[in-house]
Design an enzyme around this catalytic site. Structure first.
Site, PDB file in Angstrom:
ATOM      1  N   GLU A 103       0.358  -1.248  -0.155  1.00  0.00           N
ATOM      2  CA  GLU A 103       0.030  -0.275  -0.056  1.00  0.00           C
ATOM      3  C   GLU A 103       1.260   1.527   0.141  1.00  0.00           C
ATOM      4  O   GLU A 103       1.526   0.954   0.594  1.00  0.00           O
ATOM      5  CB  GLU A 103      -0.410  -0.204   1.218  1.00  0.00           C
ATOM      6  N   TYR A 115       7.938   2.279  -7.986  1.00  0.00           N
ATOM      7  CA  TYR A 115       6.760   0.827  -7.799  1.00  0.00           C
ATOM      8  C   TYR A 115       6.123   0.966  -9.325  1.00  0.00           C
ATOM      9  O   TYR A 115       6.356  -0.555  -9.511  1.00  0.00           O
ATOM     10  CB  TYR A 115       6.089   0.967  -6.500  1.00  0.00           C
TER      11      TYR A 115
END
Length: 145
Positions: A103, A115
């Site tokens: 998260e 990411y």
């Protein structure tokens, strides 16, 4: 730069890095002690003159969750986060994990872009997941196959 397992001797430096990284999840010393004792997986990045970053993850069944990652401001964009993530994902894959997830704060654009460059993609949203300030979390996922 050296990547190695997080140890008890690293806790002061890890807490200092966390304190200087407001976008990072807030963990207590006791939480990091559990990492150093093997309840979670943890790695640190070392470079002169000391620790410059850390990553904590946990594997459950065939998944690995990236729980916390931080790099000191002066060392960002120099590859430490990539090396830490590669180490965590490689260890998880070797242990049988097939998928990674995490998260990230909806507003943390730099982390989201990092990411995505590492092969993660948006797979969900957790409303009001974070506090101080209250904010949604984006769930990012990546296959390890």
């Amino acid at each position: 730069m050296n990547i190695r397992q997080l140890e008890l001797r690293d806790l002061d430096a890890v807490l200092a890095i966390q304190s200087a990284s407001p976008e990072t999840a807030r963990w207590s010393r006791a939480d990091y002690e559990r990492v150093a004792q093997g309840d979670f997986s943890g790695w640190v990045a070392e470079s002169e003159p000391g620790l410059i970053g850390f990553l904590v993850a946990r594997r459950v069944a065939d998944e690995v969750e990236i729980l916390n990652l931080a790099i000191v401001l002066e060392a960002r964009r120099r590859g430490a986060a990539t090396l830490l993530l590669d180490e965590a994902l490689s260890a998880a894959k070797d242990a049988g994990a097939r998928r990674a997830f995490l998260e990230v704060r909806d507003s943390n654009i730099a982390a989201i872009l990092f990411y995505e460059r590492q092969g993660f993609f948006g797979s969900g949203r957790r409303a009001n997941y974070y506090s101080d300030p209250v904010e949604d979390a984006l769930v990012l996922t990546r296959s390890l196959d």
